[in-house]
Design an enzyme around this catalytic site. Sequence first.
Site, short mmCIF file in Angstrom:
data_model
loop_
_atom_site.label_atom_id
_atom_site.label_comp_id
_atom_site.label_asym_id
_atom_site.label_seq_id
_atom_site.Cartn_x
_atom_site.Cartn_y
_atom_site.Cartn_z
CD GLU A 247 0.97 -0.48 8.53
OE1 GLU A 247 1.19 0.68 8.93
OE2 GLU A 247 -0.19 -0.90 8.28
CB CYS B 138 -0.89 0.00 1.24
SG CYS B 138 -1.82 1.54 1.45
CG ASN C 211 -9.10 -1.97 8.94
OD1 ASN C 211 -10.29 -1.73 8.74
ND2 ASN C 211 -8.43 -2.84 8.21
#
Length: 279
Positions: free
Chosen positions: A124, A94, A218
């Site tokens: 991440e 991303c 998320n």
Amino acid sequence: MRILTPKKIGCCFGVNRAVKLTEEALSKGVPAYITGELVHNDTITRKLSERGLREVKSINDVKGGTLIIRAHGISPEERAKVETKRIEIVDATCPIVRQAQIAAKKLEEEGYQVLIVGDKDHAEIKGILGHLSDKALVVANHKEVDQAKLKYKVGLIFQTTHSVELCRDVVAEVMRVAHEIKIINTICADIRKRQEDAVKLAQEVDLMIVVGSHHSSNTLKLKKLCHKYNKNTIQIENSKDLKPAELKGVKSVGIIGGASTPDILIEEVKKKLRKIGRK
């Protein structure tokens, strides 16, 4: 029964981009591999697997064909390992995650002790840590801030999908010790908007439904945020998880999806809610 959703639903830009790049690679008819899920959504993972995407445990297991780099990114060390192989690389990292990697390195080069607010076990965060020469501090919330480990010059970045509210609390805690603080806001704008929409919806309805994978960072944060403003909050992965008993006495329902939740899953939940409401 009133059913409310934000104007924008469905996957974020980064997820859509990663899926598109992967589908393009799969269409070429050569073996395609990935070290983990492209994004944290079982529906997307299953569909890509059905199209031929093969999940492997390690880069070492890739002997040829194409390697898809996950949306969460990888470390420079892992990238270098990939580049020694005679394989094609499709980088689905991303762009917002890439910016976070660059931000962390910039803070380190400017002499700041890097503190990352996020989940230390998330792909991440591991990728970001791999871009640093020195060991950074990683905390999930203000309670994990160890003041004894903080230096006087601290630079903060955030997991791109982290909760804005939690990040504010961490900054306040760091200010107790640090004399100089530099903050680079690496939280994705789409994530911030989803969180704002979630808070608004949760306060307007009898029941709040968060749609998304139970291992999506998320989505879990959205559920926690919604629950803060509406105790009658549930999380489901798809319409099959919805139970009529949970809707007893409910006159209004709010629905929001995680950043990797396809809009078709939201529509299916709305369809089932209408069906239950007619009974």
